[in-house]
Motif scaffolding. Structure first.
Motif, PDB file in Angstrom:
ATOM      1  N   HIS A 167     -74.895 -36.330  29.568  1.00 17.36           N
ATOM      2  CA  HIS A 167     -75.724 -37.523  29.409  1.00 17.36           C
ATOM      3  C   HIS A 167     -77.219 -37.204  29.478  1.00 17.36           C
ATOM      4  CE1 HIS A 167     -76.419 -41.661  28.789  1.00 17.36           C
ATOM      5  NE2 HIS A 167     -77.042 -41.821  29.943  1.00 17.36           N
ATOM      6  N   ASP A 216     -78.145 -35.951  26.116  1.00 17.21           N
ATOM      7  CA  ASP A 216     -78.041 -37.021  25.131  1.00 17.21           C
ATOM      8  C   ASP A 216     -79.205 -38.009  25.251  1.00 17.21           C
ATOM      9  OD1 ASP A 216     -76.630 -38.281  22.941  1.00 17.21           O
ATOM     10  OD2 ASP A 216     -76.027 -39.828  24.363  1.00 17.21           O
ATOM     11  N   MET A 217     -79.622 -38.314  26.472  1.00 12.69           N
ATOM     12  CA  MET A 217     -80.775 -39.202  26.628  1.00 12.69           C
ATOM     13  C   MET A 217     -82.015 -38.573  26.000  1.00 12.69           C
ATOM     14  SD  MET A 217     -80.597 -41.039  30.374  1.00 12.69           S
ATOM     15  CE  MET A 217     -80.568 -39.503  31.302  1.00 12.69           C
ATOM     16  N   GLN A 230     -81.869 -39.008  22.315  1.00 11.99           N
ATOM     17  CA  GLN A 230     -82.145 -40.406  21.956  1.00 11.99           C
ATOM     18  C   GLN A 230     -83.584 -40.808  22.290  1.00 11.99           C
ATOM     19  OE1 GLN A 230     -79.005 -43.399  22.885  1.00 11.99           O
ATOM     20  NE2 GLN A 230     -78.233 -41.733  24.180  1.00 11.99           N
ATOM     21  N   ASN A 231     -84.216 -40.016  23.142  1.00 12.71           N
ATOM     22  CA  ASN A 231     -85.566 -40.287  23.637  1.00 12.71           C
ATOM     23  C   ASN A 231     -85.665 -41.659  24.311  1.00 12.71           C
ATOM     24  OD1 ASN A 231     -88.200 -39.520  24.212  1.00 12.71           O
ATOM     25  ND2 ASN A 231     -89.001 -40.589  22.425  1.00 12.71           N
ATOM     26  N   ARG A 232     -84.664 -41.972  25.095  1.00 18.40           N
ATOM     27  CA  ARG A 232     -84.718 -43.193  25.893  1.00 18.40           C
ATOM     28  C   ARG A 232     -83.754 -43.089  27.070  1.00 18.40           C
ATOM     29  NH1 ARG A 232     -82.014 -47.910  22.194  1.00 18.40           N
ATOM     30  NH2 ARG A 232     -80.214 -46.742  21.533  1.00 18.40           N
ATOM     31  N   SER A 255     -75.361 -41.775  22.719  1.00 25.97           N
ATOM     32  CA  SER A 255     -75.678 -41.984  21.304  1.00 25.97           C
ATOM     33  C   SER A 255     -74.437 -42.378  20.509  1.00 25.97           C
ATOM     34  CB  SER A 255     -76.309 -40.725  20.709  1.00 25.97           C
ATOM     35  OG  SER A 255     -75.467 -39.612  20.909  1.00 25.97           O
ATOM     36  N   ASP A 256     -73.262 -42.103  21.054  1.00 23.71           N
ATOM     37  CA  ASP A 256     -72.005 -42.491  20.398  1.00 23.71           C
ATOM     38  C   ASP A 256     -71.468 -43.818  20.945  1.00 23.71           C
ATOM     39  OD1 ASP A 256     -71.279 -41.739  22.943  1.00 23.71           O
ATOM     40  OD2 ASP A 256     -69.762 -40.293  22.313  1.00 23.71           O
TER      41      ASP A 256
END
Length: 171
Positions: free
Chosen positions: A81, A84-85, A88-90, A96-97
């Motif tokens: 995670h 993944d953050m 996603q840049n947030r 994201s999935d």
């Protein structure tokens, strides 16, 4: 008042000059030290998980709660995670999935109960991040949940220095 402000700025500059990190110290117009990027090096990287676990368990011990122990599956879910953050840049709890924290711990084979997930996007250390989490009732409750027995903790640091922290607790 101007004299006091000038003295405060001078005093902070003198104290800042005493640092041994070698990094330039920056002071804002208010005389306070500006935040610096926390760069995670190889030696620091090995210490971070133990500092976090020791700190969390000290907080729990102060409330007479059982200590947490690291769980490899929860660590894997946290690491996934954090990265993944960053992609996603947030900072948010959905992957994201579209995955939720529960989905992520199930994917890594965790058979316990998910207690909670804490996230942060910052340039600060793990202990500053823990302090921020402890300052808010909803995030503090995840750390101090009496039924929690296990923890997963991971991060991803971008080239810019931004760090994406994830802490997951389970029972």
């Amino acid at each position: 008042m101007k004299t006091f402000s000038a003295l405060a700025v001078c005093a902070s500059l003198v104290l800042a000059a005493c640092t041994t990190s070698g990094a330039p110290v920056r002071v804002g117009s208010d005389g306070k030290l500006l935040p610096q990027v926390y760069r995670i090096s190889g030696t620091t990287e090995a210490r971070i998980p133990f500092r976090m676990l020791d700190s969390v368990n000290a907080l729990r011990a102060a409330k007479r709660l059982a200590p947490l122990r690291y769980n490899a599956q929860l660590n894997a879910a946290a690491a996934t995670h954090s990265r993944d953050m960053s992609l996603q840049n947030r900072p948010w709890h959905f992957g994201s999935d579209g995955s939720s924290p529960l989905d992520r711990v199930q994917r890594v084979g965790y058979t316990g109960r998910l207690v909670g997930e804490l996230i942060s996007e910052t340039f600060e250390t793990e202990l500053e991040t823990l302090s921020a989490w402890m300052s808010k009732p909803d995030t503090r409750d995840v750390i101090l949940e009496p039924s929690a027995r296990e923890i997963g903790f991971a991060w991803h640091q971008e080239v810019s220095g931004k760090i994406w922290w994830t802490l997951v607790t389970g029972a």
